[in-house]
Scaffold this motif. Structure first.
Motif, PDB file in Angstrom:
ATOM      1  N   ARG A   8       0.815  -1.196   0.000  1.00 49.22           N
ATOM      2  CA  ARG A   8       0.000   0.000   0.000  1.00 49.22           C
ATOM      3  C   ARG A   8       0.862   1.264   0.000  1.00 49.22           C
ATOM      4  O   ARG A   8       1.793   1.402   0.762  1.00 49.22           O
ATOM      5  N   ARG A   9       0.517   2.146  -0.926  1.00 46.32           N
ATOM      6  CA  ARG A   9       1.213   3.433  -0.997  1.00 46.32           C
ATOM      7  C   ARG A   9       0.656   4.362   0.050  1.00 46.32           C
ATOM      8  O   ARG A   9      -0.542   4.522   0.181  1.00 46.32           O
ATOM      9  N   ARG A  10       1.495   5.002   0.811  1.00 48.02           N
ATOM     10  CA  ARG A  10       1.065   5.941   1.838  1.00 48.02           C
ATOM     11  C   ARG A  10       0.916   7.327   1.221  1.00 48.02           C
ATOM     12  O   ARG A  10       1.790   7.799   0.527  1.00 48.02           O
ATOM     13  N   LEU A  11      -0.220   7.948   1.463  1.00 44.59           N
ATOM     14  CA  LEU A  11      -0.439   9.320   1.011  1.00 44.59           C
ATOM     15  C   LEU A  11      -0.210  10.227   2.197  1.00 44.59           C
ATOM     16  O   LEU A  11      -0.876  10.100   3.208  1.00 44.59           O
ATOM     17  N   SER A  12       0.732  11.155   2.079  1.00 43.21           N
ATOM     18  CA  SER A  12       1.084  11.975   3.228  1.00 43.21           C
ATOM     19  C   SER A  12       0.888  13.439   2.932  1.00 43.21           C
ATOM     20  O   SER A  12       1.069  13.879   1.798  1.00 43.21           O
ATOM     21  N   ASN A  13       0.528  14.170   3.976  1.00 46.03           N
ATOM     22  CA  ASN A  13       0.432  15.625   3.838  1.00 46.03           C
ATOM     23  C   ASN A  13       1.765  16.248   4.206  1.00 46.03           C
ATOM     24  O   ASN A  13       2.752  15.541   4.443  1.00 46.03           O
ATOM     25  N   GLU A  14       1.745  17.582   4.295  1.00 49.67           N
ATOM     26  CA  GLU A  14       3.030  18.251   4.518  1.00 49.67           C
ATOM     27  C   GLU A  14       3.618  17.975   5.886  1.00 49.67           C
ATOM     28  O   GLU A  14       4.774  18.242   6.138  1.00 49.67           O
ATOM     29  N   ASN A  15       2.813  17.418   6.792  1.00 53.33           N
ATOM     30  CA  ASN A  15       3.316  17.126   8.129  1.00 53.33           C
ATOM     31  C   ASN A  15       3.727  15.659   8.268  1.00 53.33           C
ATOM     32  O   ASN A  15       4.063  15.215   9.363  1.00 53.33           O
ATOM     33  N   GLY A  16       3.597  14.924   7.149  1.00 57.33           N
ATOM     34  CA  GLY A  16       4.018  13.538   7.215  1.00 57.33           C
ATOM     35  C   GLY A  16       2.946  12.606   7.704  1.00 57.33           C
ATOM     36  O   GLY A  16       3.187  11.421   7.892  1.00 57.33           O
ATOM     37  N   ILE A  83      -6.528  -0.377  -3.787  1.00 58.45           N
ATOM     38  CA  ILE A  83      -7.929  -0.158  -4.151  1.00 58.45           C
ATOM     39  C   ILE A  83      -8.431  -1.353  -4.956  1.00 58.45           C
ATOM     40  O   ILE A  83      -7.872  -1.708  -5.998  1.00 58.45           O
ATOM     41  N   SER A  84      -9.504  -1.967  -4.465  1.00 55.33           N
ATOM     42  CA  SER A  84     -10.078  -3.139  -5.134  1.00 55.33           C
ATOM     43  C   SER A  84     -11.322  -2.791  -5.931  1.00 55.33           C
ATOM     44  O   SER A  84     -11.656  -3.468  -6.909  1.00 55.33           O
ATOM     45  N   GLU A  85     -12.035  -1.738  -5.496  1.00 56.12           N
ATOM     46  CA  GLU A  85     -13.277  -1.343  -6.158  1.00 56.12           C
ATOM     47  C   GLU A  85     -13.447   0.162  -6.032  1.00 56.12           C
ATOM     48  O   GLU A  85     -13.207   0.725  -4.958  1.00 56.12           O
ATOM     49  N   LEU A  86     -13.853   0.811  -7.124  1.00 54.57           N
ATOM     50  CA  LEU A  86     -13.995   2.267  -7.146  1.00 54.57           C
ATOM     51  C   LEU A  86     -15.341   2.635  -7.757  1.00 54.57           C
ATOM     52  O   LEU A  86     -15.693   2.154  -8.838  1.00 54.57           O
ATOM     53  N   TRP A  87     -16.084   3.489  -7.039  1.00 53.14           N
ATOM     54  CA  TRP A  87     -17.337   4.046  -7.548  1.00 53.14           C
ATOM     55  C   TRP A  87     -17.101   5.524  -7.829  1.00 53.14           C
ATOM     56  O   TRP A  87     -16.680   6.265  -6.940  1.00 53.14           O
ATOM     57  N   PHE A 161     -13.047   1.154  -2.108  1.00 51.07           N
ATOM     58  CA  PHE A 161     -12.891  -0.036  -1.265  1.00 51.07           C
ATOM     59  C   PHE A 161     -11.483  -0.570  -1.457  1.00 51.07           C
ATOM     60  O   PHE A 161     -10.964  -0.601  -2.587  1.00 51.07           O
ATOM     61  N   ARG A 162     -10.859  -1.017  -0.350  1.00 49.92           N
ATOM     62  CA  ARG A 162      -9.482  -1.497  -0.411  1.00 49.92           C
ATOM     63  C   ARG A 162      -9.383  -2.958   0.025  1.00 49.92           C
ATOM     64  O   ARG A 162     -10.237  -3.472   0.742  1.00 49.92           O
ATOM     65  N   HIS A 163      -8.304  -3.577  -0.407  1.00 46.30           N
ATOM     66  CA  HIS A 163      -8.078  -4.987  -0.100  1.00 46.30           C
ATOM     67  C   HIS A 163      -7.877  -5.235   1.389  1.00 46.30           C
ATOM     68  O   HIS A 163      -8.004  -6.382   1.842  1.00 46.30           O
ATOM     69  N   ASP A 164      -7.549  -4.214   2.167  1.00 47.20           N
ATOM     70  CA  ASP A 164      -7.323  -4.395   3.599  1.00 47.20           C
ATOM     71  C   ASP A 164      -8.601  -4.185   4.402  1.00 47.20           C
ATOM     72  O   ASP A 164      -8.556  -3.879   5.600  1.00 47.20           O
ATOM     73  N   ASP A 165      -9.761  -4.339   3.771  1.00 43.52           N
ATOM     74  CA  ASP A 165     -11.071  -4.211   4.424  1.00 43.52           C
ATOM     75  C   ASP A 165     -11.303  -2.813   4.991  1.00 43.52           C
ATOM     76  O   ASP A 165     -11.809  -2.650   6.107  1.00 43.52           O
ATOM     77  N   THR A 166     -10.923  -1.816   4.236  1.00 40.65           N
ATOM     78  CA  THR A 166     -11.236  -0.429   4.588  1.00 40.65           C
ATOM     79  C   THR A 166     -11.944   0.229   3.407  1.00 40.65           C
ATOM     80  O   THR A 166     -11.891  -0.283   2.279  1.00 40.65           O
ATOM     81  N   VAL A 167     -12.585   1.359   3.694  1.00 37.89           N
ATOM     82  CA  VAL A 167     -13.251   2.118   2.641  1.00 37.89           C
ATOM     83  C   VAL A 167     -13.018   3.599   2.894  1.00 37.89           C
ATOM     84  O   VAL A 167     -12.762   4.013   4.040  1.00 37.89           O
ATOM     85  N   GLN A 168     -13.089   4.387   1.855  1.00 37.86           N
ATOM     86  CA  GLN A 168     -12.916   5.826   1.976  1.00 37.86           C
ATOM     87  C   GLN A 168     -13.905   6.523   1.048  1.00 37.86           C
ATOM     88  O   GLN A 168     -14.139   6.084  -0.073  1.00 37.86           O
ATOM     89  N   VAL A 169     -14.494   7.628   1.545  1.00 39.04           N
ATOM     90  CA  VAL A 169     -15.444   8.417   0.774  1.00 39.04           C
ATOM     91  C   VAL A 169     -14.808   9.780   0.504  1.00 39.04           C
ATOM     92  O   VAL A 169     -14.318  10.435   1.431  1.00 39.04           O
ATOM     93  N   ILE A 170     -14.808  10.206  -0.744  1.00 38.61           N
ATOM     94  CA  ILE A 170     -14.253  11.499  -1.136  1.00 38.61           C
ATOM     95  C   ILE A 170     -15.340  12.277  -1.857  1.00 38.61           C
ATOM     96  O   ILE A 170     -15.841  11.844  -2.898  1.00 38.61           O
ATOM     97  N   ILE A 171     -15.720  13.418  -1.305  1.00 40.18           N
ATOM     98  CA  ILE A 171     -16.711  14.296  -1.923  1.00 40.18           C
ATOM     99  C   ILE A 171     -15.965  15.526  -2.428  1.00 40.18           C
ATOM    100  O   ILE A 171     -15.256  16.192  -1.664  1.00 40.18           O
ATOM    101  N   HIS A 172     -16.098  15.821  -3.719  1.00 42.30           N
ATOM    102  CA  HIS A 172     -15.244  16.844  -4.325  1.00 42.30           C
ATOM    103  C   HIS A 172     -16.045  17.676  -5.314  1.00 42.30           C
ATOM    104  O   HIS A 172     -17.282  17.569  -5.365  1.00 42.30           O
ATOM    105  N   THR A 173     -15.375  18.521  -6.091  1.00 45.36           N
ATOM    106  CA  THR A 173     -16.073  19.462  -6.989  1.00 45.36           C
ATOM    107  C   THR A 173     -15.650  19.351  -8.449  1.00 45.36           C
ATOM    108  O   THR A 173     -16.139  20.115  -9.275  1.00 45.36           O
TER     109      THR A 173
END
Length: 535
Positions: A8-16, A83-87, A161-173
């Protein structure tokens, strides 16, 4: 043959810190329109809780790294090999563009669901989607229910949805096209990474308070179930999301679902459009004096020859707040609308090409009357018009109030309530100023009619910190406020940053200025020497 273990690739902000982690949910950020920067007092020795902005800006290709601090790219959001599934919910889709930002080793294995609103079989957008989807075995198209003739599927959301049994919701513009992710200003709310529930989920009820993770989950599932009114569009997504724990989420879902909705629904039922605004804001505290609500959008629809709907439906809804503890009535906030003028489009990074995504009309007699009541409210996006008038809303000329986005034309939509010293609340949404997005006024049958699908997230400082004395302040070119910035709380109260996409102070339209109109012809060349033929 078993799949190799994916790293898994880690996504980091400016504070790490990992992007979208539960810790990231604690570090949300807002800002104030008229808040000066004050030095810390000598006796302030306690460590103040400082939280980063809950809203992120998208990165701009042709701006410097200094202007892109904290910004996220599409690759940041969907490039995780786990990521295993993307809507993908959106208005415009470029499937090849989306696929190009998935991890190259796993994109062919990721199940992709595209939700769109092109229901006419002969629609060129629908035919193009079908052609491109046919080139990928792992892409499935879903057509949203569109009961209203003039409605659009305008919501912009990713569910990962991710292979490690987690999910994330992103609401954007941003539309899922290259143009919106290159040189247009857009924004995103990114949920924490949500784990699976330890036990089988119960039938969810609306027992959570507004802004809590449980209420967010209830409202999101209600929104997704609305797609299934005529046929099964999101049934599997609803079933799968119900298995996840949303406790780490801090945000109120404010969405629109097309159709006719009863104006007298019980409070435990999810409301839509301007009713959702009112329902949410009844629970949000606001400063009683000196408030402004700044509405920054990329489209203004035809609202009528008078301002009845704008003032009595949309603005009245936005003015709602939790009753103050002290006696006395609160003053109605002043309203300002940010929308670019032709010169701002002409000088934007993509020149006139940016204007194809930014819409209003002033050609007909009714539209001319509309401009007359809108003009006193209109303010510039870039705030550097030679004909504009600086307003008294913010007198600070400090460089910290430069967003770094004035040449990146706006496709982002934000609604922010600024108090005398700090921000009361902020909404990031797909919804522009239109009856189609927010709903008509209540009709004689007691119904509110909405034409379009929209989705957004509202936040406020007490919600994000759990402390009533917390304040939210604007941040510029960064997601995290400095320790010297504070609102109207005491020196020990938490401070949340809010990434502001425009410069302050605002600049009001001059008496002769008009907004950009994409259907009009512009013969003055943009900075690249091109003219705009209109359409």
């Amino acid at each position: 043959m078993t799949e190799p273990q994916l790293k898994r690739r880690r996504l980091s902000n400016e504070n790490g810190h990992t992007l979208g982690s539960p810790r990231d949910a604690e570090r949300v950020t807002p800002s104030s329109l008229s808040h000066p920067i004050s030095p810390p007092t000598k006796k302030a020795k306690t460590e103040r809780k400082i939280l980063s902005s809950p809203f992120r800006l998208t990165s701009i290709r042709d701006l410097s790294d200094a202007d892109n601090v904290g910004a996220v790219s599409l690759n940041d959001l969907v490039g995780d090999p786990l990521i295993s599934e993307l809507w993908d919910f959106n208005y415009l889709h470029d499937i090849d563009f989306l696929m190009g930002h998935l991890d190259e080793d796993t994109r062919a294995l990721t199940r992709i669901h595209i939700v769109h609103g092109f229901w006419k079989r002969e629609d060129s957008n629908r035919l193009m989607l079908q052609e491109h989807a046919g080139q990928h075995q792992n892409v499935t198209l879903h057509t949203a229910c569109m009961p209203e003739m003039f409605g659009t599927h305008h919501s912009k959301m990713l569910v990962l949805f991710r292979h490690d049994d987690t999910v994330q919701v992103i609401i954007h513009t941003a539309n899922m096209i290259a143009k919106d992710w290159t040189n247009m200003t857009n924004g995103a709310w990114i949920s924490p990474v949500l784990p699976k529930l330890q036990s089988l989920p119960q039938e969810a009820g609306a027992d959570g308070v507004v802004g809590s993770g449980s209420r967010f989950k209830f409202d999101l599932l209600s929104y997704l179930r609305a797609y299934n009114t005529i046929r099964n569009v999101c049934g599997s997504l609803v079933k799968d999301l119900a298995k996840y724990d949303f406790a780490a989420v801090r945000g109120a879902l404010v969405a629109s679902v097309p159709g006719k909705h009863d104006a007298e629904q019980a409070s435990e039922v999810t409301r839509w459009g301007w009713q959702a605004l009112k329902q949410t804001l009844k629970t949000v505290p606001a400063q009683t004096e000196g408030s402004e609500i700044v509405v920054q959008i990329s489209s203004i629809a035809t609202l009528g020859a008078n301002d009845t709907w704008l003032q009595r439906t949309l603005f009245d809804s936005l003015s709602t707040s939790r009753p103050p503890r002290q006696q006395g009535s609160a003053t109605r906030p002043h309203f300002k609308i940010i929308f670019p003028a032709p010169d701002e489009i002409r000088r934007s990074l993509d020149g006139y090409a940016s204007g194809g995504s930014i819409h209003t009309k002033i050609q007909s007699a009714a539209q001319t009357k509309q401009l007359q009541y809108l003009r006193p409210l209109l303010h510039h996006w870039a705030n550097d018009s030679c004909k504009g008038i600086s307003t008294a809303a913010s007198t600070s000329s400090d460089s910290a109030r430069v967003s770094g986005r004035k040449r990146a034309a706006p496709h982002i939509k934000t609604y922010i309530r600024y108090g005398a010293k700090s921000i009361d609340w902020a909404l990031l949404t797909s919804a522009n100023i239109s009856k189609q997005a927010w709903g008509e006024a209540t009709n004689k049958a007691g119904e509110v009619r909405i034409a379009s699908w929209e989705i957004g997230v509202m936040v406020w400082p007490e919600l994000l910190t759990g402390e009533p004395k917390a304040t939210m302040v604007g941040t510029f070119k960064t997601d995290k406020p400095s320790r010297e910035e504070h609102g109207d709380g005491d020196e020990d109260s938490p401070v949340v940053g809010l990434r502001i996409p425009y410069d302050l102070p605002l600049q009001k339209y001059g008496d002769a200025e008009v907004p950009w109109v994409a259907t009009m012809e512009y013969t003055e060349p943009d900075w690249m020497g091109r003219v705009w033929p209109g359409y």
